[in-house]
Scaffold this active site. Sequence first.
Site, short mmCIF file in Angstrom:
data_model
loop_
_atom_site.label_atom_id
_atom_site.label_comp_id
_atom_site.label_asym_id
_atom_site.label_seq_id
_atom_site.Cartn_x
_atom_site.Cartn_y
_atom_site.Cartn_z
N TYR A 1 -12.61 -2.44 -3.10
CA TYR A 1 -13.33 -2.40 -2.02
C TYR A 1 -14.69 -2.28 -2.04
O TYR A 1 -15.63 -1.61 -1.27
CB TYR A 1 -12.80 -1.15 -0.97
N HIS B 1 -1.91 -5.45 1.69
CA HIS B 1 -3.38 -6.30 1.47
C HIS B 1 -3.03 -7.47 0.91
O HIS B 1 -2.24 -7.53 0.07
CB HIS B 1 -4.14 -5.50 0.59
N GLU C 1 -9.66 -10.24 -7.42
CA GLU C 1 -8.71 -9.16 -7.09
C GLU C 1 -7.57 -9.39 -8.15
O GLU C 1 -7.31 -8.17 -8.68
CB GLU C 1 -8.37 -9.19 -5.49
N ASN D 1 -1.52 -0.03 7.58
CA ASN D 1 -0.68 -1.41 7.83
C ASN D 1 -0.23 -2.04 6.61
O ASN D 1 0.00 -3.14 6.69
CB ASN D 1 -2.16 -2.28 8.36
N LYS E 1 0.85 -1.01 0.09
CA LYS E 1 0.02 -0.19 -0.06
C LYS E 1 0.83 1.22 -0.22
O LYS E 1 2.13 1.11 0.17
CB LYS E 1 -0.92 -0.07 1.26
#
Length: 152
Positions: A49, A115, A126, A112, A9
């Site tokens: 998402y 993913h 995805e 974080n 990310k």
Amino acid sequence: MQRTLVLLKPDAVERRLIGQLISRFEAKGLSIVAMKMLRVTPDLAKQHYAEHVEKPFYPSLESFITSAPIVAMAIDGLEAISVVREMLGATSGLKAAAGTIRGDFSSSRQMNLVHASDGPEAAKRELDLYFTADEFCDHTSVLTPFLRADDE
């Protein structure tokens, strides 16, 4: 063998952790069969998402994921989906165990770093969002006999 999507990310890219994170997957014996750096557009964020678009936190999620480039990877390996998710650790870096990517590099719930797909159906969906069929470089490494037994 399984294939999963891993995204490094914006916080991982901005913090210059790309090499360190990729090396963890390679050291584990997983194979990166596709990889590219890109900017997530608002449209791609909404597709990725989709289950969160109507939730109150979605605007901040979209703002974050579109804020800087990401690195998208297709990773192959035995039980790759569960193995990668274990390597990442708990979603919140505050709760992730030491030795996991988030446990070692993150101290945030949202920032974080990574993913990864949470199951086979999600991985297929995805991967199709980030890669075309001709972008996968399927191959068998000469190291494979040293990474797993013939019957695995």
